[in-house]
Design a protein around this motif. Structure first.
Motif, PDB file in Angstrom:
ATOM      1  N   ALA A   1       0.795  -1.055   0.176  1.00  0.00           N
ATOM      2  CA  ALA A   1       0.176   0.007   0.011  1.00  0.00           C
ATOM      3  C   ALA A   1       0.785   1.243  -0.041  1.00  0.00           C
ATOM      4  CB  ALA A   1      -0.951   0.177   1.377  1.00  0.00           C
ATOM      5  N   PHE A   2       2.022   1.172   0.470  1.00  0.00           N
ATOM      6  CA  PHE A   2       3.032   2.363   0.663  1.00  0.00           C
ATOM      7  C   PHE A   2       3.177   2.852  -0.931  1.00  0.00           C
ATOM      8  CE2 PHE A   2       7.404   3.809   0.103  1.00  0.00           C
ATOM      9  CZ  PHE A   2       7.224   4.732   0.515  1.00  0.00           C
ATOM     10  N   TYR A   3       3.323   1.985  -1.773  1.00  0.00           N
ATOM     11  CA  TYR A   3       3.592   2.469  -3.287  1.00  0.00           C
ATOM     12  C   TYR A   3       2.481   3.214  -3.890  1.00  0.00           C
ATOM     13  CZ  TYR A   3       7.946   0.291  -2.241  1.00  0.00           C
ATOM     14  OH  TYR A   3       9.184  -0.131  -1.664  1.00  0.00           O
ATOM     15  N   GLN A   4       1.180   3.046  -3.196  1.00  0.00           N
ATOM     16  CA  GLN A   4       0.367   3.967  -3.730  1.00  0.00           C
ATOM     17  C   GLN A   4       0.469   5.342  -3.740  1.00  0.00           C
ATOM     18  OE1 GLN A   4      -2.864   0.646  -1.813  1.00  0.00           O
ATOM     19  NE2 GLN A   4      -4.138   2.598  -2.547  1.00  0.00           N
ATOM     20  N   PHE A   5       1.179   5.670  -2.464  1.00  0.00           N
ATOM     21  CA  PHE A   5       1.452   7.148  -2.257  1.00  0.00           C
ATOM     22  C   PHE A   5       2.198   7.834  -3.469  1.00  0.00           C
ATOM     23  CE2 PHE A   5       0.976   6.464   2.059  1.00  0.00           C
ATOM     24  CZ  PHE A   5       0.387   7.208   2.383  1.00  0.00           C
ATOM     25  N   PHE A   6       3.052   6.895  -4.435  1.00  0.00           N
ATOM     26  CA  PHE A   6       3.571   7.312  -5.574  1.00  0.00           C
ATOM     27  C   PHE A   6       2.664   7.879  -6.511  1.00  0.00           C
ATOM     28  CE2 PHE A   6       6.934   5.016  -3.547  1.00  0.00           C
ATOM     29  CZ  PHE A   6       8.182   5.782  -3.787  1.00  0.00           C
ATOM     30  N   THR A   7       1.419   7.413  -6.402  1.00  0.00           N
ATOM     31  CA  THR A   7       0.320   8.007  -7.430  1.00  0.00           C
ATOM     32  C   THR A   7      -0.505   9.055  -6.842  1.00  0.00           C
ATOM     33  OG1 THR A   7      -0.090   5.488  -7.753  1.00  0.00           O
ATOM     34  CG2 THR A   7      -1.598   7.132  -8.919  1.00  0.00           C
ATOM     35  N   TYR A   8      -0.720   9.112  -5.521  1.00  0.00           N
ATOM     36  CA  TYR A   8      -1.464  10.136  -4.757  1.00  0.00           C
ATOM     37  C   TYR A   8      -0.474  11.503  -4.848  1.00  0.00           C
ATOM     38  CZ  TYR A   8      -4.111   6.223  -2.939  1.00  0.00           C
ATOM     39  OH  TYR A   8      -4.678   4.916  -3.004  1.00  0.00           O
TER      40      TYR A   8
ATOM     41  N   LEU B   1      14.278  14.375  -1.342  1.00  0.00           N
ATOM     42  CA  LEU B   1      15.205  13.609  -1.745  1.00  0.00           C
ATOM     43  C   LEU B   1      16.570  14.207  -1.070  1.00  0.00           C
ATOM     44  CD1 LEU B   1      16.947  11.089  -3.361  1.00  0.00           C
ATOM     45  CD2 LEU B   1      17.004  12.854  -5.313  1.00  0.00           C
ATOM     46  N   GLY B   2      16.906  15.300  -1.356  1.00  0.00           N
ATOM     47  CA  GLY B   2      18.045  16.262  -0.611  1.00  0.00           C
ATOM     48  C   GLY B   2      18.074  15.872   0.974  1.00  0.00           C
ATOM     49  N   GLU B   3      16.991  15.961   1.493  1.00  0.00           N
ATOM     50  CA  GLU B   3      16.811  15.905   2.946  1.00  0.00           C
ATOM     51  C   GLU B   3      17.377  14.332   3.427  1.00  0.00           C
ATOM     52  OE1 GLU B   3      13.524  19.191   3.262  1.00  0.00           O
ATOM     53  OE2 GLU B   3      13.088  17.387   4.512  1.00  0.00           O
ATOM     54  N   ILE B   4      16.653  13.388   2.599  1.00  0.00           N
ATOM     55  CA  ILE B   4      16.976  12.155   3.034  1.00  0.00           C
ATOM     56  C   ILE B   4      18.326  12.100   2.578  1.00  0.00           C
ATOM     57  CG2 ILE B   4      16.526   9.545   2.153  1.00  0.00           C
ATOM     58  CD1 ILE B   4      13.835  10.286   1.398  1.00  0.00           C
TER      59      ILE B   4
ATOM     60  N   PHE C   1      13.902   3.544  -5.204  1.00  0.00           N
ATOM     61  CA  PHE C   1      13.885   4.603  -5.968  1.00  0.00           C
ATOM     62  C   PHE C   1      13.652   4.247  -7.510  1.00  0.00           C
ATOM     63  CE2 PHE C   1      16.913   5.527  -2.491  1.00  0.00           C
ATOM     64  CZ  PHE C   1      16.570   6.873  -2.364  1.00  0.00           C
ATOM     65  N   GLU C   2      13.419   3.171  -7.925  1.00  0.00           N
ATOM     66  CA  GLU C   2      12.647   2.929  -9.163  1.00  0.00           C
ATOM     67  C   GLU C   2      11.459   3.873  -9.180  1.00  0.00           C
ATOM     68  OE1 GLU C   2      10.573  -0.866 -11.007  1.00  0.00           O
ATOM     69  OE2 GLU C   2      12.572  -1.292 -10.048  1.00  0.00           O
ATOM     70  N   HIS C   3      10.889   3.679  -8.198  1.00  0.00           N
ATOM     71  CA  HIS C   3       9.623   4.613  -7.865  1.00  0.00           C
ATOM     72  C   HIS C   3      10.039   6.090  -7.982  1.00  0.00           C
ATOM     73  CE1 HIS C   3       7.317   0.828  -7.233  1.00  0.00           C
ATOM     74  NE2 HIS C   3       6.395   1.400  -7.503  1.00  0.00           N
ATOM     75  N   TYR C   4      10.800   6.201  -7.176  1.00  0.00           N
ATOM     76  CA  TYR C   4      10.984   7.787  -6.833  1.00  0.00           C
ATOM     77  C   TYR C   4      11.491   8.483  -8.008  1.00  0.00           C
ATOM     78  CZ  TYR C   4      11.817  11.290  -3.341  1.00  0.00           C
ATOM     79  OH  TYR C   4      11.767  12.503  -2.413  1.00  0.00           O
ATOM     80  N   VAL C   5      12.335   7.892  -8.976  1.00  0.00           N
ATOM     81  CA  VAL C   5      12.658   8.623 -10.217  1.00  0.00           C
ATOM     82  C   VAL C   5      11.469   9.232 -10.805  1.00  0.00           C
ATOM     83  CG1 VAL C   5      12.778   6.715 -12.069  1.00  0.00           C
ATOM     84  CG2 VAL C   5      14.556   8.521 -11.955  1.00  0.00           C
ATOM     85  N   LYS C   6      10.433   8.580 -10.976  1.00  0.00           N
ATOM     86  CA  LYS C   6       9.176   8.956 -11.587  1.00  0.00           C
ATOM     87  C   LYS C   6       8.723  10.426 -10.932  1.00  0.00           C
ATOM     88  CE  LYS C   6       7.545   4.459 -12.431  1.00  0.00           C
ATOM     89  NZ  LYS C   6       6.711   3.342 -11.806  1.00  0.00           N
ATOM     90  N   LEU C   7       8.821  10.423  -9.637  1.00  0.00           N
ATOM     91  CA  LEU C   7       8.491  11.775  -8.886  1.00  0.00           C
ATOM     92  C   LEU C   7       9.416  12.831  -9.458  1.00  0.00           C
ATOM     93  CD1 LEU C   7       7.675  10.660  -5.144  1.00  0.00           C
ATOM     94  CD2 LEU C   7       6.052  10.575  -7.205  1.00  0.00           C
TER      95      LEU C   7
END
Lengths: 312, 334
Positions: free
Chosen positions: B163-170, B231-234, B209-215
């Motif tokens: 479910a966490f990966y749904q956030f990438f859509t939201y 990303l910078g903060e992380i 990061f595969e997901h994050y690159v889309k953001l």
């Protein structure tokens, strides 16, 4: 339908002609509903991350209100680097515009009653929810085509407690310079006593002065001086002498008593609920929007304030 | 207080009536009966809220609060309320949020019984996350979710579920308020519990990061800007040291960030700078990274001195920029 295509922009109505403004307000036609609405276009590129957070909180707050005298947002869409906030179109603009027209003094008082009472309704609702608006002023009170009075400008609103109205806050509002005139002294003081939602009542009093006299007691003073006078407690004397010396408009005694109740120091100042029972409002015979209808034909809807195309 | 009869309902009655009313709403859908049940549940929620918060100057009574909480768990009321939140009235939705969040904060000694309850009924968390898909309840769900995420066992559960990966859509939704709210929860999930988050990021590095690159390459301006900042903060959080090392050792990442330095938005360029500096400042640069930096040495040395020169009041930025210029000047042919 993407939001960019959904709205047909008609006219810019924020009245500023500077083309670099990061926030503009437009009338638009919503092709989905066919309604005429207003859209605030906020250029996010000119906003820092903190501002985005403030904007998010403002929209979330407005979304959590449902009151006839408080603004509602239909939609907040990200389009390119802008956010388009769509809301009802308040065709008479702010209460400042309305009071700028030529009205007879006794009518003006009736109009004041109606406008202030509506704002008070909104404040009772907000305070009950634990919110303080913190930016009550004429500019943030909008008037719709049918005379509905609506409180906007929620970006400085803060929620302190969900349940109790006896909270105390200490934090100062950021970017408050253009609201110092209306701000309660204890809000500006930033001392250990803090402040509570009664800061809105002080501002309501100042708004009453602003609308009644068409100007404010501090009109040509620099912001820092106003701030100092408020902190030193001499602003009361200034407001008092301003009212005494402005003899071209005279109001009933209950109006001046209302102002007194608003400008008292915070422990003695009336709450929104108490103020709603003030004798000044007792004289409202027709409680609905008919009062305003009588005047609106005198006023000009803002869409008539044409902005020529060269300006933007 | 009503004049006749109707003494205050017991917590058991409040919860039972609410459950019955909900059942009616579900069964009827719409119509008179459903409306009446909707009213009914609204009243019970107000009464529950009053027990939990106290009325006026009255403090809440511990015993009543405990009874109510127990009945709410027994009847699975939180689960039902969350599942059918969209069917409730405007004010009732807000009351659910308040009731939920007060209960979450409730403690008995070191235990947080509501947190344990929510963990045992994980459907609640899934439903709340899915709430972002319905704009009528998205912000209500968001407030509850962020309160949940404050507890590491709940945050951990969400992170470890799909479910966490749904956030990438939201976070990419075009509704600014919903997307920003989702982003705020997303950020809390990835940053709030330092050790937990670091462990999660490290273990799920590839998928994340595969997901994050889309953001970072999103069409949505707000998503792109906020995700780049995050990303910078992380990367700069020392808890994430090993993930950072991995990130800055990857040439694809470097290329992406260098492209973002030239983005048409100044703010995105600026956030990209704060990620780019980590690549350059890394004392143990991998050879392929040095290769790319060296190949672009001249370009960078022309670009950087002219980069956002008007930010003179940001001393840290000015310092970092000149540090990068020095570092890049020192680069030798590998």
């Amino acid at each position: 339908m993407t939001d960019a295509k959904r709205y047909k922009f008609l006219e810019r109505i924020d009245g500023k002609d500077n083309s670099n403004n990061s926030t503009t307000v437009w009338t638009a036609e919503d092709s989905k509903s066919g309604n005429m609405i207003a859209i605030k276009r906020i250029n996010l590129e000119n906003k820092c991350i903190k501002d985005l957070e403030i904007l998010r909180n403002e929209i979330a707050a407005v979304r959590s209100f449902k009151h006839p005298n408080i603004i509602c947002y239909y939609d907040a869409a990200t389009v390119g680097n802008e956010t388009w906030l769509s809301m009802p179109y308040y065709s008479y603009g702010s209460s400042v515009n309305l009071f700028a027209m030529d009205i007879l003094p006794n009518q003006k008082e009736l109009l004041l009653m109606h406008v202030l009472r509506s704002v008070l309704n909104a404040l009772i609702y907000l305070h009950e929810l634990g919110y303080a608006h913190r930016d009550i002023k004429g500019k943030n009170i909008l008037i719709s085509a049918n005379g509905n009075v609506c409180l906007s400008g929620m970006d400085k609103a803060t929620k302190k407690s969900t349940f109790k109205q006896d909270w105390v806050a200490h934090e100062f509002i950021e970017r408050a310079a253009d609201s110092v005139v209306w701000a309660a002294p204890e809000l500006l003081a930033q001392d250990i006593h803090g402040y509570n939602c009664k800061v809105d009542i002080y501002s309501l009093g100042m708004t009453a002065v602003e609308l009644a006299y068409g100007r404010i007691p501090f009109d040509d003073m620099p912001v820092t001086q106003i701030l100092l006078e408020k902190l030193n407690g001499i602003s009361h004397a200034r407001i008092h002498s301003f009212i005494q010396n402005t003899t071209d408009v005279v109001f009933s005694n209950s109006f001046y008593q209302l102002l007194d109740s608003c400008f008292k120091s915070d422990s003695d100042r009336w709450s929104a609920v108490q103020l709603a029972t003030h004798p000044f409002f007792k004289r409202i015979k027709i409680t609905n929007e008919d009062i305003l209808q009588e005047f609106l034909h005198l006023a000009k809807p803002i869409s008539e304030f044409k902005v020529s195309e060269g300006d933007y | 207080m009503p004049l006749f009869g109707s003494k205050q309902k017991s917590p058991y009655e409040l919860v039972r009536i609410s459950r019955d009313a909900l059942a009616t709403i579900i069964k009827e859908g719409s119509g008179k009966k459903a409306e009446k049940a909707t009213d009914e549940i609204g009243k019970q929620l107000v009464a529950m809220k009053n027990i939990l918060c106290g009325v006026g100057d009255q403090e809440p009574q511990t015993e009543q609060v405990a009874q109510l909480a127990q009945e709410i768990y027994n009847f699975d009321l939180l689960l039902f309320l969350v599942n059918h939140l969209h069917r409730l009235e405007f004010e009732a939705k807000k009351d659910v949020v308040q009731i939920f969040n007060i209960l979450l904060r409730r403690q008995i000694g070191t235990r947080s019984p509501t947190v344990e309850y929510v963990r045992s009924k994980n459907e609640i968390l899934f439903t709340l996350i899915q709430g972002y898909e319905n704009s009528d309840i998205a912000l209500n769900c968001g407030i509850i979710l962020r309160e949940c995420v404050k507890y590491d066992i709940l945050a951990k559960f969400i992170l470890s579920s799909d479910a966490f990966y749904q956030f990438f859509t939201y976070v990419e939704l075009s509704a600014f308020d919903v997307a920003s709210d989702a982003f705020s929860t997303f950020k809390d999930l990835l940053t709030k519990h330092k050790t937990l988050c670091a462990e999660f990021i490290e273990k799920n590095y590839d998928k994340l990061f595969e997901h994050y690159v889309k953001l970072l390459t999103s069409e949505n301006y707000v998503t792109k800007r906020q995700s780049l900042k995050l990303l910078g903060e992380i990367l700069l959080d020392h808890h994430n040291f090993s993930s950072m090392t991995k990130y800055v050792g990857n040439t694809e990442n470097l290329k992406l960030i260098m492209n973002l330095l030239k983005d048409k938005s100044r703010n995105i360029q600026f956030e990209a700078f704060h990620v780019f500096k980590v690549f350059v400042a890394n004392p143990n640069k991998a050879k392929p990274i040095i290769d790319i930096l060296f190949k672009n040495k001249e370009k960078l040395l022309t670009f950087l001195p002219k980069f956002q020169t008007d930010r003179t009041d940001d001393e840290q930025f000015m310092d970092e920029k000149s540090y990068l210029i020095t570092e890049i000047t020192k680069l030798q042919k590998p």
